[in-house]
Design a protein around this motif. Structure first.
Motif, PDB file in Angstrom:
ATOM      1  N   GLN A  55       0.838  -1.309  -0.070  1.00 13.65           N
ATOM      2  CA  GLN A  55      -0.068   0.156  -0.247  1.00 13.65           C
ATOM      3  C   GLN A  55       0.989   1.231   0.086  1.00 13.65           C
ATOM      4  O   GLN A  55       0.553   2.179  -0.793  1.00 13.65           O
ATOM      5  CB  GLN A  55      -0.872   0.083   1.154  1.00 13.65           C
ATOM      6  CG  GLN A  55      -2.094  -1.060   1.183  1.00 13.65           C
ATOM      7  CD  GLN A  55      -2.840  -0.899   0.076  1.00 13.65           C
ATOM      8  OE1 GLN A  55      -3.554   0.347  -0.354  1.00 13.65           O
ATOM      9  NE2 GLN A  55      -3.020  -1.936  -0.733  1.00 13.65           N
ATOM     10  N   ALA A  56       1.840   1.220   0.870  1.00 15.31           N
ATOM     11  CA  ALA A  56       2.752   2.496   0.832  1.00 15.31           C
ATOM     12  C   ALA A  56       3.439   2.550  -0.599  1.00 15.31           C
ATOM     13  O   ALA A  56       3.652   3.881  -1.054  1.00 15.31           O
ATOM     14  CB  ALA A  56       4.064   2.235   2.150  1.00 15.31           C
ATOM     15  N   LEU A  57       3.851   1.492  -1.086  1.00 18.37           N
ATOM     16  CA  LEU A  57       4.469   1.768  -2.565  1.00 18.37           C
ATOM     17  C   LEU A  57       3.652   2.271  -3.524  1.00 18.37           C
ATOM     18  O   LEU A  57       3.980   3.081  -4.418  1.00 18.37           O
ATOM     19  CB  LEU A  57       5.214   0.145  -2.971  1.00 18.37           C
ATOM     20  CG  LEU A  57       6.322   0.136  -2.150  1.00 18.37           C
ATOM     21  CD1 LEU A  57       6.876  -1.355  -2.558  1.00 18.37           C
ATOM     22  CD2 LEU A  57       7.476   0.998  -2.307  1.00 18.37           C
ATOM     23  N   ASP A  58       2.483   1.785  -3.452  1.00 20.83           N
ATOM     24  CA  ASP A  58       1.457   2.236  -4.500  1.00 20.83           C
ATOM     25  C   ASP A  58       1.190   3.797  -4.023  1.00 20.83           C
ATOM     26  O   ASP A  58       1.052   4.511  -5.189  1.00 20.83           O
ATOM     27  CB  ASP A  58      -0.104   1.535  -4.143  1.00 20.83           C
ATOM     28  CG  ASP A  58      -0.097   0.107  -4.683  1.00 20.83           C
ATOM     29  OD1 ASP A  58       1.010  -0.146  -5.552  1.00 20.83           O
ATOM     30  OD2 ASP A  58      -0.868  -0.581  -4.556  1.00 20.83           O
ATOM     31  N   SER A  59       1.109   4.091  -2.903  1.00 19.78           N
ATOM     32  CA  SER A  59       0.823   5.627  -2.713  1.00 19.78           C
ATOM     33  C   SER A  59       2.167   6.375  -3.046  1.00 19.78           C
ATOM     34  O   SER A  59       2.029   7.583  -3.709  1.00 19.78           O
ATOM     35  CB  SER A  59       0.793   5.773  -1.090  1.00 19.78           C
ATOM     36  OG  SER A  59      -0.326   5.016  -0.696  1.00 19.78           O
ATOM     37  N   LEU A  60       3.252   5.803  -2.838  1.00 19.03           N
ATOM     38  CA  LEU A  60       4.440   6.503  -3.290  1.00 19.03           C
ATOM     39  C   LEU A  60       4.517   6.550  -4.776  1.00 19.03           C
ATOM     40  O   LEU A  60       4.962   7.668  -5.369  1.00 19.03           O
ATOM     41  CB  LEU A  60       5.822   5.700  -2.834  1.00 19.03           C
ATOM     42  CG  LEU A  60       6.146   6.107  -1.444  1.00 19.03           C
ATOM     43  CD1 LEU A  60       7.363   5.286  -1.155  1.00 19.03           C
ATOM     44  CD2 LEU A  60       6.461   7.481  -1.155  1.00 19.03           C
ATOM     45  N   SER A  61       4.224   5.568  -5.576  1.00 18.88           N
ATOM     46  CA  SER A  61       4.186   5.652  -7.103  1.00 18.88           C
ATOM     47  C   SER A  61       3.180   6.314  -7.525  1.00 18.88           C
ATOM     48  O   SER A  61       3.381   7.240  -8.640  1.00 18.88           O
ATOM     49  CB  SER A  61       3.932   4.185  -7.591  1.00 18.88           C
ATOM     50  OG  SER A  61       2.643   3.774  -7.505  1.00 18.88           O
ATOM     51  N   ASP A  62       1.885   6.579  -6.938  1.00 19.00           N
ATOM     52  CA  ASP A  62       1.215   7.780  -7.379  1.00 19.00           C
ATOM     53  C   ASP A  62       1.636   9.028  -7.078  1.00 19.00           C
ATOM     54  O   ASP A  62       1.579   9.974  -7.994  1.00 19.00           O
ATOM     55  CB  ASP A  62      -0.159   7.632  -6.662  1.00 19.00           C
ATOM     56  CG  ASP A  62      -0.972   6.247  -6.869  1.00 19.00           C
ATOM     57  OD1 ASP A  62      -0.581   5.681  -7.888  1.00 19.00           O
ATOM     58  OD2 ASP A  62      -2.022   5.969  -5.904  1.00 19.00           O
TER      59      ASP A  62
END
Length: 165
Positions: free
Chosen positions: A116-123
């Protein structure tokens, strides 16, 4: 990625018991740590009668050693309450099943949270990229920009390019 299964009361009991036990070990280890303090240099005479110097070092426990020891005892008391209380969160007989289940759920939740954190960072990175690419496009001189725009709007060049040997 789907959300992992929630922890049960037994899972929480094992997690809390493990945390309290490991904390107690760490606190007892810290409480028993000694610090070496250099007091100075002292002259000495060896067996041959020759004079030399030696370092005088004092070993003593760290200053908050009693507090760390008491906190370790408190962690052990909490551990005893979790395991031996009137309504224990950990049942000793169920440990062979509960421990692997707790470890797998803990890992699943860790992986899910990191994902979830990586998805947020990629966004966030994608939005930053869009902003920076717009800045770059604004910096291109109009003559060059018009050529690129004509190529971008004319898709026939793609098939010509793909047909090249």
């Amino acid at each position: 990625m789907t959300k992992p299964n929630n922890f049960t009361k037994n899972n929480w009991g094992v997690a809390i018991a493990a945390t309290l036990g490991l904390s107690a070990i760490g606190l007892f280890t810290a409480a028993s740590t000694q610090v070496e303090d250099l007091k100075g240099v002292s002259p000495y005479q060896n067996q041959k009668g020759e004079w030399g110097h030696t370092l005088v070092i004092e070993r003593k426990p760290i200053e908050n050693s009693p507090l760390l020891f008491l906190l370790g005892v408190g962690c052990l008391g909490g551990l005893a309450g979790v395991v031996l209380g009137t309504e224990p969160m950990v049942k000793i007989d169920d440990l062979p099943n509960t421990v692997p289940d707790t470890v797998s759920k803990s890992l699943a939740w860790t992986v899910w949270t990191v994902g979830q954190a990586l998805d947020s960072l990629s966004d966030l990175g994608e939005r930053s990229y869009q902003k920076s690419s717009q800045l770059v496009i604004r910096a291109i001189p109009p003559e060059i920009k018009s050529k690129f725009q004509s190529i971008k709007n004319d898709h026939a060049w793609v098939s010509d390019f793909l047909a090249l040997p």
